[in-house]
Scaffold this motif. Structure first.
Motif, short mmCIF file in Angstrom:
data_model
loop_
_atom_site.label_atom_id
_atom_site.label_comp_id
_atom_site.label_asym_id
_atom_site.label_seq_id
_atom_site.Cartn_x
_atom_site.Cartn_y
_atom_site.Cartn_z
N THR A 74 0.86 -1.18 0.00
CA THR A 74 0.00 0.00 0.00
C THR A 74 0.90 1.23 0.00
N GLU A 131 -3.86 9.81 -1.15
CA GLU A 131 -4.65 8.65 -1.55
C GLU A 131 -3.88 7.38 -1.22
N GLU A 132 -4.61 6.35 -0.80
CA GLU A 132 -4.02 5.04 -0.53
C GLU A 132 -4.38 4.09 -1.66
N ASP A 133 -3.37 3.54 -2.33
CA ASP A 133 -3.59 2.61 -3.42
C ASP A 133 -2.65 1.42 -3.30
N ARG A 160 1.27 0.97 -9.97
CA ARG A 160 -0.08 1.05 -9.42
C ARG A 160 -0.97 0.00 -10.07
N GLU A 183 -7.53 -0.11 -12.09
CA GLU A 183 -8.92 -0.24 -11.68
C GLU A 183 -9.44 -1.56 -12.23
N ASN A 221 -8.03 -0.67 -7.54
CA ASN A 221 -7.88 0.68 -7.01
C ASN A 221 -9.03 1.55 -7.49
N SER A 222 -9.39 2.51 -6.68
CA SER A 222 -10.50 3.40 -7.00
C SER A 222 -10.11 4.83 -6.68
N ASN A 249 -9.81 5.29 -0.96
CA ASN A 249 -8.65 4.65 -0.34
C ASN A 249 -8.87 3.15 -0.20
N GLU A 250 -7.82 2.39 -0.47
CA GLU A 250 -7.81 0.95 -0.24
C GLU A 250 -6.57 0.60 0.57
#
Length: 644
Positions: free
Chosen positions: A194, A208-210, A227, A230, A233-234, A237-238
């Motif tokens: 992350t 942002e957390e990806d 990264r 999608e 990831n959005s 945050n994930e």
């Protein structure tokens, strides 16, 4: 208790309890009056939440009168609020040196702060000073005694130095941003982390957390983390991710989503080929209106461990588990209970692929301060052992929150902002010392294809424990490319069964001992359609030497054969026995026929008609390998099935 109320208690709400030396108290000189006025301004600003002005005025008071004990106390509180622990301790100490009777509870505060930065010997002395002071707070006495004992535990743990040589994973993984929560696939080929960063490089943009993924190249180096696309990831945050052992399911936590049930929920995304599907919420059995996060999937591919603060637990945050049922629903989550969970916080469970070694963080078990890392092992009676602190300097007075361990069990991964590095928080690895390692785990990877067309098959893979016939691990090959990754725990004998509708199943015998060197396997498994003339070898049918009575370890595979015949009621089969060349040809022919008959009898007793089975013994006339060595002779001793 907030900072202001804490300071009100320090000053006993009574105003200026001046503690100057006697000579200074004989009269209120203009300087003393100015110091008191500055202190009053400082206290008022602090009460209003303006710590910056409060700090300026309290410093003015101390410049005018350095022996102003209450001013030193207020300055200490402001510094403590700002987490400037060393400076806060100095100021508390100054107040006590001026007059230890003004606020003897400061000894208790100093001791707590010293414990929080690993000054265990000094903290022990200050807890003692607090308890020995005749005017100490009786309400704090029991707490002080408990904290003194806790500090003693920390002190002892700090002397237990374990091997620890962390290695930064380098520029491919780490950046000036924050990287944390590293997870490595069972085969060690992929690393998912992350990253908390600003996507558009604008300082004013929200962080942002990806998820980012890296692959090992041919030189065993990590490629530059990219990264993940999608829909994994959005725009939100994930985080708190884990992979299923077969690498096909990504579990993670996300908060405040439209389809969310509580503050944070657990989601899962499935991989098909190289594409990840849209994540979905695990539903109301796992997720509640409370907080669920930090999932970790066991090696069986069915048992999911996670954290939650839902009611019914032992403390603020507990570790729970749920099991995926045959109907694709999750079982009612079960609290792991004592000795894992405590009235405090247990977080970040990582269940190793061996299914028996659990790593987690806690501030409820004896530790060095804050969150420490622990491990516990699942015993033969299905109870967890008492957690073991991973030791110093893996654990320190700071928070050590997460740890993951590779399948081989020799390398641990973690994140830290305490070791320098490339940025705010970096990913590191280190060689895990022997006592803290899990059981050995190997793996098998490969593809399942049609034996004629080479088309990939999304076959079912089962690793069956031959001692109790239970399915230890269940997985599926990828529908698109037939790839699979199967975790294999050590110290057990297994039957690997690979099956697909309208095809003969594949059979393999796997046994790894704890002392055996782990050699991962890669296989292309070719399944044959159930048509006349096709054969398969049953590699988990066992007899004693020179005997034809079936061993109990044969029953798991025999039951798979029974299911195959039951589900395909229109086929007849030839069951053939084969031996090596040891002994006379006539003896081998008889023994091989008797063994084939034993398999037939088992199936008949299960309800398969005798009209559907023909048995024959070939003795040593159809060898697969050289009879001149044990490895070859072992391959030649076999039971085969042929579709008639």
């Amino acid at each position: 208790m907030n900072a202001w109320w804490r300071f009100l208690c320090i000053l006993l709400i009574g105003g200026n309890l001046l503690s100057f030396p006697v000579s200074a108290q004989s009269e209120l000189t203009p300087n003393l009056r100015r110091a008191m006025l500055s202190f009053e301004h400082a206290r008022n600003f602090y009460q209003e939440g303006d710590s910056k002005r409060a700090f300026l005025f309290v410093n003015t008071a101390l410049e005018i009168e350095p022996l102003y004990a209450e001013a030193w106390l207020l300055k200490a509180v402001i510094l403590e609020d700002q987490h400037l622990i060393d400076s806060a301790i100095f100021c508390y100490r100054q107040s006590l040196d001026i007059n230890p009777d003004v606020f003897p509870n400061a000894y208790f505060t100093i001791a707590k702060l010293e414990h929080s930065i690993g000054l265990y010997a000094q903290a022990d002395q200050d807890f003692t000073s607090f308890l020995n002071h005749p005017s100490h707070s009786k309400k704090l006495e029991a707490t002080a005694i408990a904290r003194k004992l806790q500090n003693k535990d920390s002190w002892e743990l700090s002397k237990n130095i374990v091997p620890f040589q962390p290695v930064n994973l380098g520029d491919s993984i780490n950046t000036p941003e924050e990287e944390y929560l590293p997870i490595v696939t069972v085969d060690g080929s992929k690393l998912i982390i992350t990253r908390r960063y600003t996507p558009d490089k604008m300082e004013t943009a929200p962080l942002e957390e990806d998820f980012f993924i890296s692959h090992k190249d041919s030189s065993a180096r990590w490629t530059k983390a990219q990264r993940m696309p999608e829909p994994v990831n959005s725009d939100g945050n994930e985080g708190a991710q884990c992979l299923s052992p077969d690498g096909r399911y990504l579990f993670f936590a996300a908060c405040n989503r439209e389809d969310g049930i509580g503050s944070c929920d657990i989601y899962v995304s499935k991989r098909k080929g190289e594409q990840w599907e849209k994540p979905f919420n695990l539903g109301r059995t796992v997720n509640t209106e409370f907080w669920e996060s930090q999932p970790s999937m066991a090696g069986d591919g069915k048992t999911l461990y996670f954290c939650s603060n839902r009611p019914g637990g032992f403390g603020r945050s507990d570790i729970w588990k749920t099991v995926l049922q045959n109907n694709a629903t999750w079982s009612e989550p079960e609290n792991l209970g004592s000795p894992i969970n405590t009235p405090s916080d247990e977080n970040s469970p990582f269940i190793h692929p061996d299914g028996k070694t659990l790593y987690f963080s806690s501030n409820g078990h004896p530790g060095l301060g804050g969150l420490d890392l622990f491990y516990s092992r699942l015993q033969a009676d299905n109870q967890w052992s008492s957690p073991v602190n991973l030791g110093y300097p893996i654990n320190t007075y700071a928070d050590e929150a997460t740890l993951s361990v590779n399948a081989l069990g020799d390398t641990a991964y973690f994140s830290s902002d305490q070791l320098g590095g490339k940025g705010k928080r970096d990913i590191y690895c280190f060689r895990l010392y022997e006592q803290a390692r899990p059981k050995l785990v190997s793996y098998m990877s490969g593809t399942v294809v049609d034996a004629v067309t080479n088309q990939p098959l999304g076959a079912k893979l089962e690793l069956i424990n031959l001692s109790d016939e239970k399915v230890s691990i269940e997985s599926f090959a990828d529908d698109k490319n037939g790839s699979f990754l199967l975790c294999i725990p050590s110290n057990e004998a297994y039957a690997l069964n690979v099956s697909y509708p309208s095809y003969l199943f594949f059979s393999e015998h796997i046994a790894i001992t704890d002392s055996q060197a782990i050699e991962p396997q890669h296989k292309v498994i070719r399944l044959s359609k159930i048509i006349s003339g096709e054969k398969m070898t049953l590699k988990n049918i066992f007899f004693e030497t020179d005997k034809y009575q079936l061993k109990d370890a044969s029953f798991a595979e025999l039951n798979k054969l029974y299911q195959l015949l039951k589900q395909n009621a229109d086929i007849t089969v030839e069951i053939s026995g084969h031996t090596d060349s040891t002994g006379s040809s006539s003896y081998n022919l008889l023994l091989s026929k008797q063994r084939a008959d034993a398999v037939s009898s088992y199936l008949q007793n299960k309800g398969i008609s005798t009209k559907r089975i023909i048995t024959i013994g070939y003795g040593d006339t159809h060898p697969l390998a050289d009879n001149g060595n044990e490895e070859g002779r072992s391959k030649n001793r076999r039971t085969e099935i042929k579709i008639l």
